[in-house]
Design a protein around this motif. Structure first.
Motif, mmCIF file in Angstrom:
data_model
loop_
_atom_site.group_PDB
_atom_site.id
_atom_site.type_symbol
_atom_site.label_atom_id
_atom_site.label_comp_id
_atom_site.label_asym_id
_atom_site.label_seq_id
_atom_site.Cartn_x
_atom_site.Cartn_y
_atom_site.Cartn_z
ATOM 1 N N GLY A 332 17.788 -3.562 -15.768
ATOM 2 C CA GLY A 332 19.084 -2.798 -15.959
ATOM 3 C C GLY A 332 19.365 -1.999 -17.567
ATOM 4 N N TYR A 333 19.406 -0.997 -17.278
ATOM 5 C CA TYR A 333 20.339 -0.493 -18.591
ATOM 6 C C TYR A 333 21.168 -0.625 -19.851
ATOM 7 N N THR A 334 21.934 -1.784 -18.854
ATOM 8 C CA THR A 334 23.096 -2.195 -19.468
ATOM 9 C C THR A 334 22.765 -3.327 -18.971
ATOM 10 N N ARG A 335 23.217 -4.361 -19.860
ATOM 11 C CA ARG A 335 23.990 -5.838 -19.015
ATOM 12 C C ARG A 335 24.728 -6.843 -17.832
ATOM 13 N N ALA A 336 25.522 -5.121 -17.836
ATOM 14 C CA ALA A 336 26.278 -5.776 -16.734
ATOM 15 C C ALA A 336 25.400 -5.018 -15.491
ATOM 16 N N ALA A 337 24.811 -3.952 -15.643
ATOM 17 C CA ALA A 337 23.843 -3.827 -14.847
ATOM 18 C C ALA A 337 22.519 -4.497 -13.470
ATOM 19 N N TYR A 338 22.476 -5.369 -15.415
ATOM 20 C CA TYR A 338 21.359 -6.603 -15.275
ATOM 21 C C TYR A 338 21.875 -7.189 -14.391
ATOM 22 N N ASP A 339 23.199 -7.810 -14.958
ATOM 23 C CA ASP A 339 23.785 -9.023 -13.640
ATOM 24 C C ASP A 339 23.924 -8.755 -12.026
#
Length: 383
Positions: A332-339
């Motif tokens: 993910g390009y952000t931690r939120a997207a990865y999670d």
């Protein structure tokens, strides 16, 4: 044909086409679809568990990390720097070289990369981190040293640099230490093109093992706003077509789509979705590949192609060893997207679940399959 046989045939057809018979056929088809969705769900869950289990290397690997950065301070400080340090720790500092090219960031990406430089220095990891102060504004303000990579833009009344040749130049600069080291006898097994994404060590180890290590290139799946995948520009299926859907299972070509449904390495024509692994030998020696853009004459006619697609087209290994997307490696390009593309799997892990729900699998197979089979208006984008 006897009169009795001729009279019997319409009755047989009417019986076959009766409402109850059609209902049975539809129900049978739905039952099979549900069974197929369960099978796919099982394969995805198993791939999820296998990826998470990869926490150590089973054999020595020498990895050259190449990365470009621009205005990435947030992800560098939150996850990226730590991910690189963790990866170097697992692979062994002596088996890793980190090449970073940062260009003209407006934020404090340079400060974050200096911190990484210090950490790698303490570990004894080979590195070359270039912090280029030239911004895009600086680039276009000065006349070009050569015409290649610049085209006339009537709206501005002057020549302007093209994005793809510019990125190609930076990617080639990030690979220069690899070529210099190879000339001096220091070799690597893999080049890892590491984008500005959140990742973990198991992600990288799983990517390196894609298709049992037999590939010309192996890519992750990248997400910015899940459940939609991000890099639509570079990803093309096994027939060279663009995606059928931005959501799982994505692909138009049946070969690519079936591999995704069964959680196997997905054969594609090109990809560059967050992280890419390629054999290091691809870029070394007399015939080592260089990133490039299309000729300026084509760009002037509004034709363009990503350097990340062209490198696969230029690579002879793409046709012999294949290019793959590993559906078990999601970044993910952000931690939120990865999670968002891992949290569901974590919550369902004890129950043997996957990052997708059974409903996601069932309706995704139907939706993408229907879109793949429908004719499209206009020109179909191909690699």
């Amino acid at each position: 044909m006897t009169p009795k046989m001729a009279a019997r045939r319409p009755r047989i057809f009417r019986k076959l086409l009766s409402r109850s018979t059609l209902l049975k056929i539809v129900l049978l088809f739905l039952v099979w679809s549900v069974v197929e969705a369960h099978i796919s769900y099982y394969h995805i869950a198993r791939a999820e568990r296998e990826t998470k289990a990869r926490t150590s290397v089973t054999k020595p690997r020498r990895v050259f990390i190449a990365s470009l950065h621009w205005n990435n301070e947030e992800v560098l400080r939150s996850d990226w720097n730590k991910g690189v340090v963790d990866l170097a720790t697992v692979l062994g500092p002596e088996n890793v070289f980190v090449s970073v090219y940062e260009s003209g960031s407006w934020d404090n990406s340079t400060g974050a990369l200096r911190e990484l430089d210090g950490e790698l220095e303490k570990m004894g990891v080979g590195k070359k981190i270039v912090l280029d102060e030239e911004t895009h504004k600086d680039l276009i303000a000065k006349p070009p040293k050569q015409d290649e990579g610049w085209i006339d833009v009537p709206a501005y009344g002057r020549k302007m640099p093209r994005r793809i040749p510019y990125l190609s130049k930076l990617r080639n600069l990030s690979l220069q230490p690899l070529r210099e080291l190879a000339m001096n006898g220091t070799m690597f097994d893999h080049v890892l093109f590491l984008g500005d994404v959140v990742f973990t060590v198991p992600d990288i180890l799983a990517l390196l093992d894609t298709n049992n290590g037999q590939y010309a290139a192996a890519c992750s799946l990248d997400f910015s706003k899940p459940p939609y995948f991000y890099d639509t520009f570079a990803l093309r299926d096994s027939h060279g077509h663009e995606h059928a859907s931005l959501t799982w299972p994505y692909f138009r070509a049946s070969r690519s789509r079936k591999a995704m449904v069964h959680a196997r390495p997905v054969p594609v024509s090109s990809c560059w979705n967050g992280i890419v692994a390629m054999p290091a030998s691809t870029f070394t020696g007399i015939r080592g590949l260089q990133f490039r853009g299309l000729p300026d004459s084509l760009a002037a006619s509004h034709l363009e192609a990503s350097e990340c697609c062209l490198v696969h087209a230029d690579n002879p290994g793409s046709r012999t060893r294949g290019v793959f997307v590993n559906p078990a490696v999601r970044v993910g390009y952000t931690r939120a997207a990865y999670d968002a593309v891992h949290a569901a799997a974590s919550a369902a892990e004890e129950a043997g679940g996957s990052w997708l729900t059974l409903g996601d699998v069932f309706f995704g197979m139907w939706r993408t399959g229907l879109r793949a089979g429908l004719p499209r208006r206009g020109w179909r984008k191909r690699r």
